[in-house]
Enzyme design. Structure first.
Site, PDB file in Angstrom:
ATOM      1  CB  SER A  31      13.792   6.850   0.777  1.00 36.12           C
ATOM      2  OG  SER A  31      13.209   7.556   1.865  1.00 36.12           O
ATOM      3  CE1 TYR A  32       8.219   2.943   4.052  1.00 34.43           C
ATOM      4  CE2 TYR A  32       8.318   5.263   3.482  1.00 34.43           C
ATOM      5  CZ  TYR A  32       7.634   4.071   3.506  1.00 34.43           C
ATOM      6  OH  TYR A  32       6.377   3.987   2.973  1.00 34.43           O
TER       7      TYR A  32
ATOM      8  CG  ASP B  77       7.935  17.042   8.718  1.00 38.41           C
ATOM      9  OD1 ASP B  77       7.759  18.071   8.028  1.00 38.41           O
ATOM     10  OD2 ASP B  77       8.240  15.945   8.236  1.00 38.41           O
TER      11      ASP B  77
ATOM     12  CB  VAL C  12       3.597   0.457   4.079  1.00 43.50           C
ATOM     13  CG1 VAL C  12       2.472   0.154   5.073  1.00 43.50           C
ATOM     14  CG2 VAL C  12       4.563   1.465   4.666  1.00 43.50           C
TER      15      VAL C  12
ATOM     16  CB  ILE D 237      -0.988   0.023   1.191  1.00 39.70           C
ATOM     17  CG1 ILE D 237      -0.247  -0.121   2.528  1.00 39.70           C
ATOM     18  CG2 ILE D 237      -2.050  -1.053   1.021  1.00 39.70           C
ATOM     19  CD1 ILE D 237      -1.161   0.029   3.748  1.00 39.70           C
ATOM     20  N   GLY D 238       2.176   1.099   0.046  1.00 40.89           N
ATOM     21  CA  GLY D 238       3.044   2.269   0.004  1.00 40.89           C
ATOM     22  C   GLY D 238       4.493   1.861  -0.095  1.00 40.89           C
ATOM     23  CE  LYS D 239       9.719  -0.533  -3.575  1.00 39.52           C
ATOM     24  NZ  LYS D 239       9.846  -1.343  -4.797  1.00 39.52           N
TER      25      LYS D 239
ATOM     26  CE  LYS E 253       7.650   3.659   7.661  1.00 37.27           C
ATOM     27  NZ  LYS E 253       7.391   4.983   8.279  1.00 37.27           N
TER      28      LYS E 253
END
Length: 441
Positions: free
Chosen positions: A35-36, A151, A39, A31-33, A54
Site C-alpha cells: 500500500s506504501y 510491531d 520496492v 521485489i515487493g509491492k 523503496k
C-alpha cells in the site's frame, strides 16, 4: 573568468555532481509491492553493492502516515547496528516545499523470516539458536536507546541465505521518555495481534514496558520451532483464550493488575486452565531453549527477562559474548520533540526534508546556515526514477520480476533460498562480529 565566477562555477559543479543520483543507481527489478508503494532492487555504481530502493507514494495524504514515515527514517538513522536494517541513502526531492514521494535506499536483503519459516521445514537447532541470538542482540540495542519497537513479527525480520537477520519497520516504534504521559502510548494501533503481549490485549491505559517486545520475540521463536504461529487469534478474546490454553489461567493477583475492566472480568470468569508443559508442546526442542522461551512468554511483563538478561541465558553458551552485544546511547528528547505536540502536514514535510538532508551533507550545511534556496526546483534524480518505477509497476504482477526497458542483468533472488543447509555459521558469525566491532554504541 573572474575568481568569484570560478568559485561559483565550482560550487555549481559540486552540487550537480552530488545530485547526480539518478545515474548512481541502476534499477533492476521489482521485489515487493504494498500500500506504501513499490520496492525495486538496484545496483549502486559508486559502491558496487546491490541495494533496495523503496518508493513511498503520496506520503502527506494523511498526517498520521507521514509521521510514521518520519519516525521510521529518523530511528533508522539513529539506530545503527548490524542486526537492524540500514538506510544507506535517501534521494533529494526536486522541491523542498512540494514533494510528495520519497525514494529510500536500503541495504538489500533476500527475504524475510515469514518466508523462511514457510519455505523451510528442515531448520536445525543451530538455526534456531543463531536466529534468536541475533533478534535479542538487536533488541538489546533498541531498548537501551529507550525505544520500543511495538510491531515485531516474522515479516518485520529481514533475512539472507547466510542466516543473517535484521529487524526492520520502525513505523510503530516509540521512544520512552520518563515524563511522557502514558496515554500518548495508546493513541494508535500497536502490534499485529498474533504477536501482541497480553497487556496489550487487556489493559489499554496502563504504561507498558520493553517486555512487550520480549513477548513478540518469544512468539516468533515458538513459530520457528513449529513452523506455525503460536497464538493465531481471530480477535482479542480468542487471543486471550489461546494464550491461557498454553500458559494456564493467570493468578488472581495477575488478573487484579489488569487495568481494563472487561478483560479483567473475562479472565476472572474463565474456567480454570492448567498450563501445558512446553516439553509437550515443543517435543523436539532443546530443553534450554524451552526454558528461555517459557520466561519470555510469562503472562506478567515483570516476569519476562530483559533482552540483556536473555542474552546471558545458558542457552547461548559458546555463542554469546557481552563485548559483542553493544548498548546504544539513549535517543534524545530533541530528536522526537514532534511526538509531544500536534503537528501539521507542513510541519511533517519540513521534518522529513530535514531528515533527507542528513544524507546530503553539503545541502544540510546550507540549510543550517539559512542559505539554501527554498523555491528552487532541483534537476531531480526523482524524475529519472519515476519513469522506471512506473514501467516496473505497470508490468509487475503474478509474482513475476520485470526489468526496466533496455536493461540486462542477472536477476537477484527475491525469495528465500530453497534450502538453508549451505548456511555456514562460522562465516555468518565472522561477519556478525566484524560488523559489531565497527558499529558499537
Amino acid at each position: 573568468m573572474q575568481p568569484d565566477q570560478r568559485k561559483k562555477s565550482s560550487v555549481d559543479v559540486d552540487f550537480f555532481t552530488e545530485y547526480g543520483e539518478g545515474s548512481r543507481y541502476r534499477i533492476e527489478e521489482v521485489i515487493g509491492k504494498g500500500s506504501y508503494g513499490v520496492v525495486c532492487s538496484a545496483y549502486d555504481t559508486h559502491t558496487g553493492e546491490r541495494v533496495a530502493i523503496k518508493k513511498i507514494n503520496d506520503i502527506f495524504e494523511h498526517v498520521s502516515d507521514a509521521t510514521r514515515i518520519l519516525r521510521e527514517i529518523k530511528l533508522l538513522r539513529l539506530l545503527r547496528h548490524p542486526d537492524i536494517v540500514e538506510i544507506k541513502h535517501i534521494l533529494l526531492p526536486p522541491s523542498r516545499r512540494e514533494f510528495k514521494d520519497i525514494y529510500v535506499v536500503f541495504e538489500l536483503m533476500e527475504s524475510d523470516l515469514h518466508q523462511v519459516i514457510k519455505a523451510n521445514d528442515d531448520l536445525t537447532p543451530e538455526h534456531y539458536q543463531f536466529f534468536l541470538y541475533q533478534l535479542l542482540r538487536g533488541l538489546k540495542y533498541i531498548h537501551t536507546a529507550n525505544v520500543f519497537h511495538r510491531d515485531l513479527k516474522p515479516k518485520n525480520i529481514l533475512a539472507n541465505a547466510d542466516c543473517k537477520l535484521k529487524i526492520c519497520d520502525f513505523g510503530l516504534a516509540r521512544v520512552a521518555f520518563s515524563d511522557t504521559p502514558t496515554a500518548i502510548f495508546w493513541t494508535d494501533y500497536v502490534a499485529t495481534r498474533w504477536y501482541r503481549a497480553p497487556e496489550l490485549c487487556g489493559s489499554f491505559f496502563s504504561k507498558y514496558t520493553p517486555a512487550i517486545d520480549i513477548w513478540s520475540i518469544g512468539c516468533i521463536f515458538a513459530e520457528l520451532l513449529t513452523g506455525k504461529p503460536l497464538f493465531p487469534g481471530k480477535n482479542v478474546v480468542h487471543q486471550l483464550d489461546l494464550m491461557t490454553d498454553l500458559l494456564g489461567t493467570p493468578s488472581a493477583e495477575a488478573i487484579a493488575r489488569v487495568r481494563n475492566e472487561k478483560a479483567r472480568r473475562y479472565l476472572s470468569s474463565m474456567r480454570r486452565k492448567r498450563p501445558i508443559l512446553f516439553s509437550q508442546k515443543f517435543p523436539n526442542a532443546n530443553p534450554l531453549a524451552l526454558r528461555l522461551l517459557e520466561k519470555m512468554l510469562a503472562f506478567e511483563p515483570k516476569d519476562r527477562p530483559t533482552a540483556e538478561e536473555a542474552l546471558a541465558d545458558p542457552y547461548f553458551k559458546g555463542l554469546a559474548k557481552v563485548e559483542r552485544e553493544p548498548s546504544a546511547q539513549p535517543v534524545t528528547k530533541m530528536e522526537f520533540e514532534f511526538e509531544r505536540r500536534r503537528i501539521t502536514k507542513e510541519d511533517v514535510r519540513e521534518l522529513i526534508y530535514r531528515e533527507i538532508l542528513e544524507y546530503h551533507p553539503k545541502m544540510l550545511k546550507e540549510y543550517l546556515e539559512g542559505s539554501e534556496p527554498t523555491g528552487f526546483m532541483y534537476p531531480s534524480a526523482v524524475d529519472h526514477f519515476k519513469k522506471q518505477f512506473a514501467y516496473l509497476e505497470e508490468h509487475y504482477g503474478n509474482g513475476a520480476t520485470v526489468a526496466p526497458p533496455e536493461r540486462q542483468h542477472a536477476s537477484l533472488p527475491s525469495g528465500c533460498c530453497k534450502t538453508w543447509e549451505s548456511c555456514r555459521f562460522s562465516i555468518a558469525l565472522q561477519q556478525l562480529w566484524s560488523c559489531s566491532g565497527s558499529r558499537g554504541s
